[in-house]
Design a protein around this motif. Structure first.
Motif, short mmCIF file in Angstrom:
data_model
loop_
_atom_site.label_atom_id
_atom_site.label_comp_id
_atom_site.label_asym_id
_atom_site.label_seq_id
_atom_site.Cartn_x
_atom_site.Cartn_y
_atom_site.Cartn_z
N GLU A 5 0.97 -1.11 0.18
CA GLU A 5 -0.03 0.30 0.16
C GLU A 5 0.60 1.41 0.43
OE1 GLU A 5 -4.20 -1.39 2.48
OE2 GLU A 5 -2.20 -1.10 3.67
N PHE A 6 1.62 1.14 0.98
CA PHE A 6 2.87 2.56 1.20
C PHE A 6 3.52 2.67 -1.18
CE2 PHE A 6 6.76 4.35 1.20
CZ PHE A 6 6.97 5.28 2.86
N ARG A 7 3.92 1.84 -1.08
CA ARG A 7 4.70 1.30 -2.81
C ARG A 7 3.62 1.88 -3.32
NH1 ARG A 7 6.38 -2.91 -2.27
NH2 ARG A 7 8.40 -2.36 -2.68
N ARG A 8 2.12 1.41 -3.62
CA ARG A 8 1.05 1.67 -4.67
C ARG A 8 1.41 3.05 -4.26
NH1 ARG A 8 -2.52 -1.52 -4.05
NH2 ARG A 8 -3.41 -1.19 -1.87
N VAL A 9 1.05 4.08 -3.65
CA VAL A 9 0.80 5.42 -2.35
C VAL A 9 1.87 6.43 -3.22
CG1 VAL A 9 0.41 7.34 -1.27
CG2 VAL A 9 -1.15 5.50 -0.74
N ALA A 10 3.68 5.76 -3.63
CA ALA A 10 4.20 6.30 -3.63
C ALA A 10 4.98 6.73 -5.37
CB ALA A 10 5.64 5.66 -3.06
N LEU A 11 4.36 5.33 -5.75
CA LEU A 11 4.19 5.21 -7.19
C LEU A 11 2.88 5.96 -7.56
CD1 LEU A 11 5.53 1.53 -7.44
CD2 LEU A 11 6.77 3.77 -7.81
N SER A 12 1.79 6.81 -7.01
CA SER A 12 0.79 7.37 -7.66
C SER A 12 1.20 9.31 -7.50
CB SER A 12 -0.38 7.30 -6.98
OG SER A 12 -0.02 8.61 -5.42
N MET A 13 2.25 8.62 -6.97
CA MET A 13 2.74 10.57 -7.34
C MET A 13 3.44 11.08 -9.04
SD MET A 13 2.32 12.13 -4.86
CE MET A 13 2.23 13.35 -5.01
N PRO A 14 3.48 11.97 -9.49
CA PRO A 14 4.06 12.06 -10.82
C PRO A 14 4.99 12.26 -11.19
CG PRO A 14 1.90 13.63 -9.78
CD PRO A 14 2.33 13.33 -8.67
N LEU A 15 5.88 11.19 -12.31
CA LEU A 15 6.63 10.84 -12.40
C LEU A 15 7.78 9.53 -11.31
CD1 LEU A 15 7.81 13.46 -14.06
CD2 LEU A 15 7.00 11.71 -15.45
N ALA A 16 6.83 9.22 -10.42
CA ALA A 16 7.78 8.97 -9.70
C ALA A 16 7.85 7.30 -9.86
CB ALA A 16 6.62 8.36 -8.60
N ALA A 17 8.84 6.79 -9.73
CA ALA A 17 10.05 5.67 -10.15
C ALA A 17 10.33 4.76 -8.85
CB ALA A 17 11.20 5.68 -10.97
N GLU A 18 10.11 3.66 -8.54
CA GLU A 18 11.33 2.37 -7.80
C GLU A 18 12.67 1.99 -8.22
OE1 GLU A 18 9.67 -1.29 -5.02
OE2 GLU A 18 8.11 -0.09 -6.04
N ALA A 25 13.92 -0.54 -0.62
CA ALA A 25 14.08 -0.19 -1.52
C ALA A 25 12.97 1.50 -2.29
CB ALA A 25 11.88 -0.34 -2.94
N ASP A 26 13.29 2.43 -2.98
CA ASP A 26 13.30 3.82 -2.18
C ASP A 26 12.20 4.22 -3.52
OD1 ASP A 26 15.07 4.63 -4.80
OD2 ASP A 26 16.70 3.93 -3.12
N PHE A 27 11.74 5.47 -3.12
CA PHE A 27 11.00 6.43 -4.49
C PHE A 27 11.48 7.94 -4.63
CE2 PHE A 27 9.03 3.02 -1.79
CZ PHE A 27 8.63 1.87 -2.64
N ARG A 28 11.65 8.01 -5.69
CA ARG A 28 12.26 9.15 -6.69
C ARG A 28 11.40 9.55 -7.78
NH1 ARG A 28 17.75 7.61 -6.48
NH2 ARG A 28 18.40 5.81 -5.21
N VAL A 29 11.74 11.08 -7.68
CA VAL A 29 11.59 11.50 -9.42
C VAL A 29 12.40 12.61 -9.47
CG1 VAL A 29 10.39 14.13 -6.69
CG2 VAL A 29 9.60 14.07 -9.43
N LYS A 30 12.21 12.18 -10.91
CA LYS A 30 13.65 13.30 -11.10
C LYS A 30 14.71 12.88 -10.86
CE LYS A 30 11.49 15.22 -14.58
NZ LYS A 30 11.72 15.38 -16.10
N LYS A 32 15.08 12.05 -7.41
CA LYS A 32 15.68 12.49 -6.01
C LYS A 32 14.31 11.05 -4.92
CE LYS A 32 17.32 17.16 -7.05
NZ LYS A 32 16.39 18.96 -6.93
N ILE A 33 15.70 11.18 -3.84
CA ILE A 33 14.59 10.41 -3.50
C ILE A 33 13.54 11.22 -2.29
CG2 ILE A 33 14.63 8.32 -1.65
CD1 ILE A 33 16.65 7.69 -2.31
N PHE A 34 12.45 10.77 -2.21
CA PHE A 34 11.59 11.48 -1.54
C PHE A 34 11.17 10.34 -0.55
CE2 PHE A 34 8.99 9.78 -5.13
CZ PHE A 34 7.35 9.69 -4.65
N ALA A 35 11.17 8.76 -0.24
CA ALA A 35 10.58 8.67 0.23
C ALA A 35 10.72 6.35 0.12
CB ALA A 35 8.48 8.23 0.29
N THR A 36 11.51 5.76 1.67
CA THR A 36 11.71 4.33 1.26
C THR A 36 11.24 3.83 1.90
OG1 THR A 36 12.96 4.78 2.79
CG2 THR A 36 14.37 5.33 0.85
N LEU A 37 10.83 2.79 1.73
CA LEU A 37 10.97 1.26 2.60
C LEU A 37 11.77 0.54 3.38
CD1 LEU A 37 7.79 -0.43 0.30
CD2 LEU A 37 7.70 0.70 2.69
N TRP A 38 11.92 0.55 4.40
CA TRP A 38 13.32 -0.03 5.58
C TRP A 38 12.81 -1.41 5.09
CZ3 TRP A 38 15.72 3.01 10.11
CH2 TRP A 38 15.53 3.91 9.19
#
Length: 118
Positions: A5-18, A25-30, A32-38
């Motif tokens: 669910e965390f992953r789904r929310v993070a990847l719903s952001m514009p241009l987000a990539a895992e 795992a980390d989640f980035r836009v362009k 830059k990391i904005f979130a991670t899963l420990w």
């Protein structure tokens, strides 16, 4: 809240990539990391501003915890997955994404949602 669910929310952001670094795992836009899963499956992390961090920690202590050390003083904030609600997590991820996304993308997303952390 689960890791998926965390992953789904993070990847719903514009241009987000895992991506991944340091074994998690980390989640980035362009780039830059904005979130991670420990790796423990119990915590996520959102890269907030120090002001946003104070607001989320005050509203939900124990759910939001500053990361120890310098990263935490800059706004990196742990999120306890099994205690965070979907709406609160979404607000935190949106804030983290807005914190690192290029200004043009932030403007396209529109006004920031209410700063209510709770």
């Amino acid at each position: 809240m689960t890791e998926e669910e965390f992953r789904r929310v993070a990847l719903s952001m514009p241009l987000a990539a895992e991506g991944a670094h340091m074994g998690h795992a980390d989640f980035r836009v362009k780039g830059k990391i904005f979130a991670t899963l420990w790796p423990d499956g119990e915590w996520g992390m959102v890269k907030l501003t120090p002001e946003d961090q104070r607001r989320f920690v005050k509203a939900k202590p124990g759910v939001f915890v500053p990361v120890k050390g310098a990263w935490g003083s800059r706004g990196c904030t742990q999120v306890r997955l099994d205690e965070v609600g979907a709406g609160v997590l979404r607000r935190a991820i949106v804030a983290a994404w807005r914190n690192v996304a290029p200004e043009r993308l932030v403007e396209e997303l529109g006004p920031s949602p209410a700063s209510d952390a709770g």
